[in-house]
Design a protein around this motif. Structure first.
Motif, short mmCIF file in Angstrom:
data_model
loop_
_atom_site.label_atom_id
_atom_site.label_comp_id
_atom_site.label_asym_id
_atom_site.label_seq_id
_atom_site.Cartn_x
_atom_site.Cartn_y
_atom_site.Cartn_z
N ALA A 1 0.83 -1.21 0.00
CA ALA A 1 0.00 0.00 0.00
C ALA A 1 0.87 1.26 0.00
CB ALA A 1 -0.94 -0.01 1.20
N GLY A 2 2.03 1.14 -0.64
CA GLY A 2 2.94 2.30 -0.68
C GLY A 2 2.73 3.16 -1.91
N PRO B 1 -4.42 7.96 0.87
CA PRO B 1 -3.99 6.63 0.42
C PRO B 1 -5.15 5.91 -0.26
CG PRO B 1 -3.35 7.01 2.71
CD PRO B 1 -4.19 8.18 2.29
N VAL C 1 1.88 -4.22 6.58
CA VAL C 1 1.33 -3.24 5.64
C VAL C 1 2.46 -2.31 5.20
CG1 VAL C 1 -0.37 -1.41 5.27
CG2 VAL C 1 -0.89 -3.29 6.85
N THR D 1 3.74 0.94 3.60
CA THR D 1 3.31 2.31 3.27
C THR D 1 4.54 3.04 2.74
OG1 THR D 1 3.94 3.11 5.44
CG2 THR D 1 1.68 2.30 5.21
N SER D 2 4.39 4.34 2.48
CA SER D 2 5.58 5.12 2.14
C SER D 2 5.57 6.35 3.05
CB SER D 2 5.53 5.56 0.68
OG SER D 2 4.68 6.69 0.57
N ASN E 1 2.36 8.37 2.70
CA ASN E 1 1.01 8.01 3.15
C ASN E 1 0.98 7.22 4.45
OD1 ASN E 1 1.71 5.36 2.55
ND2 ASN E 1 0.48 5.21 0.69
N ASN E 2 2.14 7.08 5.11
CA ASN E 2 2.18 6.23 6.29
C ASN E 2 1.27 6.74 7.41
OD1 ASN E 2 3.53 4.02 7.91
ND2 ASN E 2 3.91 5.80 9.17
N THR F 1 -2.37 6.35 6.71
CA THR F 1 -2.78 4.94 6.70
C THR F 1 -2.91 4.40 8.12
OG1 THR F 1 -1.64 4.65 4.60
CG2 THR F 1 -2.15 2.64 5.83
N PHE G 1 3.15 -2.11 10.46
CA PHE G 1 3.35 -1.20 9.33
C PHE G 1 4.85 -1.01 9.10
CE2 PHE G 1 -0.72 -0.15 11.21
CZ PHE G 1 -1.54 -0.01 10.11
N LYS H 1 7.66 1.28 6.26
CA LYS H 1 7.72 2.22 5.13
C LYS H 1 8.70 1.74 4.06
CE LYS H 1 7.25 6.20 8.08
NZ LYS H 1 7.91 7.40 8.54
#
Ligand code: UTP
Length: 409
Positions: free
Chosen positions: A97-98, A109, A147, A149-150, A153-154, A157, A176, A178
């Motif tokens: 979901a990144g 996101p 999960v 993320t980047s 959007n971490n 999210t 989570f 990144k």
């Protein structure tokens, strides 16, 4: 890095414009920008000239899939093995979901997108509901969910999951992490600035997931919990079956390094990446790389030999991932919309693609492995990707597929 060092690094790569507003920045912004310049690998920008060009490819040959009939005939056996493997805690899931979801065009996101009609139904919610189906099949054994993320959007999210009580999933089972970022540039390889003191960056592609997990020290969890298989999947397929026991069982009992969910192609020239062998190793050939000869080729049963498209759901063997972790993945140049400031310092949100992003793709990880099981699934039941707002692979088409599968929206 001090200002002089930054200047000489930028000069080397023709990126002097990065310091255009340096004198206007506060002390903390100056420090942050110098740090970003220090951290940025500008050498990748010369790959801009490869936009639209594929890399050198090897010799392709067909890789047969486990088809629905074979899966059906062995369903009980595979499901039993899969359920046992899950109950033993050997299977984890990684939600990719990144991504920036630029085609969908929402600032949030993608997983926060509400596809509901009569009530809110968020994409993340659909993903968790699907995972809970597997948990139920595995007699309540919760699966560890990572999960990705980047930095973009971490926080949104994580907060969204918290606000929604993880949609009924136990919070302690969700981790989570990144992914890494890469600079984004115009077509000439000049980086865009997203603010006067910040170079535009974007997540470095969906193949970064395993190295980012290692960087975050998450191999500790993998080892401590004895995780042997990792199912990775895209955020945007709202009919996604996650850690589906039958798929787990088929992959485990086939003794392969990765299982790949695939769908039968609609037409020989359908725009999907197709599973195959390349120089004898599993690989994915892009639709635009398929020659007429490959499109016409038939297997022993008279069916098209290159007939199965990937849907970004793979079950990786953890040991195999560790083996390939230090290998370098190729870089793909993709044309995207990149937000930036213009020469007058005003913010620009482009309506159409305006430059290059640099990504590593999961499909290249597949090619590093020695064996792969393409596993056929029914498209209408398992593939409802949301890439666009309307039209093909959109919110509209996914809603229709949800309706057909009895999911209330
Ligand atoms: P896409 O290739 O569709 O990209 O991602 P995207 O960023 O979501 O959307 P567009 O192209 O900007 O519209 C396929 C999957 O890979 C994940 C996405 O979140 C999605 O689940 N992904 C993509 C990452 O996790 N990181 C990335 O750097 C890129």
């Amino acid at each position: 890095m001090n200002l002089e060092e930054a200047k000489s690094k930028l000069e080397k790569y023709g990126q002097e414009h990065v310091l255009k507003y340096y004198d206007e920045l506060s002390e903390s912004e100056k420090t942050a920008l110098l740090e970003q310049i220090d951290d940025t690998d500008f050498s990748i920008l010369e790959n801009c000239k490869n936009l639209g060009k594929g890399g050198e490819r090897g010799t392709f040959s067909p890789l047969s899939a486990m088809e629905l009939s074979e899966i059906e005939a062995n369903k009980e056996k595979f499901t039993k093995i899969g359920v046992e493997t899950i109950k033993a805690g050997k299977v984890a899931a990684v939600l990719l979901a990144g991504g920036m979801g630029t085609r969908l065009g929402s600032d949030n996101p993608k997983g926060m997108y509400d596809i509901g009609l009569t009530k809110p139904v968020y994409i993340f919610q659909r993903i968790i509901e699907n995972l809970l189906d597997t948990v139920k099949q595995a007699d309540g054994s919760y699966i560890r969910l990572f999960v990705m993320t980047s930095e973009k959007n971490n926080d949104a999210t994580v907060n969204f999951f918290k606000e929604h009580n993880f949609f009924g999933y136990p919070e302690e089972k969700v981790t989570f992490f990144k992914q890494e970022m890469a600079p984004a540039s115009d077509y000439d390889g000049k980086v865009y600035m997203e603010a006067k003191g910040r170079i535009s960056t974007s997540p470095n592609g969906n193949a970064g997931w395993f190295s980012s997990m290692l960087k975050a020290g998450l191999d500790d969890i993998l080892h401590k919990e004895g995780i042997e298989w990792i199912d990775i999947f895209a955020v945007d397929n709202v009919l996604q079956r996650i850690c589906d026991p039958c798929f787990v069982g088929a992959t485990v009992s086939s003794n392969v390094e990765v299982g790949a969910k695939v769908v039968r192609k609609n037409a020989p020239d359908e725009k999907v990446g197709v599973m195959c062998l390349e120089d004898g190793k599993p690989s994915i050939v892009e639709y635009y790389e398929l020659s007429q000869e490959m499109m016409d080729a038939k297997d022993a049963k008279g069916d098209p030999a290159y007939n199965y498209g990937v849907i970004l759901n793979y079950m990786f063997n953890e040991k195999a991932l560790e083996r390939i972790a230090s290998e370098n993945l190729p870089l793909h140049v993709v044309e995207k919309k990149i937000g930036h400031i213009d020469e007058n310092g005003n913010e620009v949100k482009p309506e159409s693609p305006n430059g290059c992003k640099f990504e590593q793709l999961v499909l290249d990880m597949i090619h590093m492995l020695n064996s792969c099981l393409p596993y056929e699934v029914v498209r209408e039941h398992e593939f409802a990707p949301i890439k666009n707002k309307t039209g093909v692979d959109s919110v509209e088409s996914a809603r229709e597929l949800c309706r057909k599968n009895g999911i209330e929206l």
